[in-house]
Design a protein around this motif. Structure first.
Motif, PDB file in Angstrom:
ATOM      1  N   MET A 152       3.221  -0.698  -2.922  1.00  0.00           N
ATOM      2  CA  MET A 152       4.674  -1.431  -3.540  1.00  0.00           C
ATOM      3  C   MET A 152       6.034   0.096  -3.802  1.00  0.00           C
TER       4      MET A 152
ATOM      5  N   HIS B 113       4.537   2.955  -0.376  1.00  0.00           N
ATOM      6  CA  HIS B 113       5.041   3.011   0.263  1.00  0.00           C
ATOM      7  C   HIS B 113       5.759   1.672   1.486  1.00  0.00           C
ATOM      8  N   THR B 114       5.630   0.300   0.543  1.00  0.00           N
ATOM      9  CA  THR B 114       6.519  -0.406   1.162  1.00  0.00           C
ATOM     10  C   THR B 114       8.213  -0.543   1.541  1.00  0.00           C
TER      11      THR B 114
ATOM     12  N   GLU C 105       9.842   1.204   3.425  1.00  0.00           N
ATOM     13  CA  GLU C 105      10.466   0.690   4.609  1.00  0.00           C
ATOM     14  C   GLU C 105      12.226   0.576   5.215  1.00  0.00           C
TER      15      GLU C 105
ATOM     16  N   ALA D  65      13.178  -3.314   3.320  1.00  0.00           N
ATOM     17  CA  ALA D  65      13.070  -3.602   2.397  1.00  0.00           C
ATOM     18  C   ALA D  65      14.230  -3.380   1.306  1.00  0.00           C
TER      19      ALA D  65
ATOM     20  N   LEU E  57      13.276  -4.379  -4.618  1.00  0.00           N
ATOM     21  CA  LEU E  57      11.960  -2.869  -4.274  1.00  0.00           C
ATOM     22  C   LEU E  57      12.102  -1.278  -4.580  1.00  0.00           C
ATOM     23  N   ARG E  58      12.794  -1.154  -3.962  1.00  0.00           N
ATOM     24  CA  ARG E  58      13.514  -0.051  -3.690  1.00  0.00           C
ATOM     25  C   ARG E  58      13.374   0.624  -5.222  1.00  0.00           C
TER      26      ARG E  58
ATOM     27  N   SER F  77      -4.380  -5.697   5.992  1.00  0.00           N
ATOM     28  CA  SER F  77      -2.524  -5.641   6.000  1.00  0.00           C
ATOM     29  C   SER F  77      -2.762  -4.012   5.221  1.00  0.00           C
ATOM     30  N   CYS F  78      -1.570  -4.094   4.886  1.00  0.00           N
ATOM     31  CA  CYS F  78      -0.867  -2.064   5.482  1.00  0.00           C
ATOM     32  C   CYS F  78      -1.982  -1.931   4.231  1.00  0.00           C
ATOM     33  N   ASN F  79      -2.254  -2.152   2.920  1.00  0.00           N
ATOM     34  CA  ASN F  79      -3.035  -1.205   2.237  1.00  0.00           C
ATOM     35  C   ASN F  79      -4.690  -0.628   3.107  1.00  0.00           C
TER      36      ASN F  79
ATOM     37  N   ASP G 258      -3.450   1.603   5.680  1.00  0.00           N
ATOM     38  CA  ASP G 258      -3.207   3.052   4.612  1.00  0.00           C
ATOM     39  C   ASP G 258      -4.254   3.749   5.190  1.00  0.00           C
TER      40      ASP G 258
END
Length: 99
Positions: free
Chosen positions: A1, A3-4, A7, A10, A14-15, A69-71, A74
């Motif tokens: 979360m 990391h995302t 972006e 976003a 979320l921020r 996935s992004c994870n 990463d």
């Protein structure tokens, strides 16, 4: 979360959630990703590298997939930067030849 949330696209919610996490759980600021899912869920990648290097090799291969996935990406990026001696062996598909 976290990391995302960094972006550009976003969502504001979320921020806000990521900012709250960083304020209330400072250990999450660490750059080392955690394994997500499976038997290794929640482990730091450095711990996983010590315990199961074959799984780390799989992470590197799986991160190359378009659907990764992004994870996953990463984790692979962390391994590429911090575990440069980790060798990825190609697994050959098909029949085994017995000698």
């Amino acid at each position: 979360m976290i990391h995302t949330a960094q972006e550009t696209q976003a969502a504001p919610s979320l921020r806000r959630n990521a900012a709250w996490l960083l304020e209330n759980a400072p250990h999450l600021k660490e750059k080392e990703p955690l394994a997500a899912g499976g038997k290794h869920a929640g482990k730091q990648i450095s711990e996983l590298l010590r315990e199961d290097p074959w799984y780390c090799q799989w992470i590197i291969r799986a991160a190359k997939d378009e659907d990764a996935s992004c994870n996953m990406r990463d984790m692979a990026a962390w391994l590429a930067e911090n575990a440069t001696n980790l060798k990825v062996h190609t697994i050959l598909a098909g029949r085994c030849q017995r000698l």
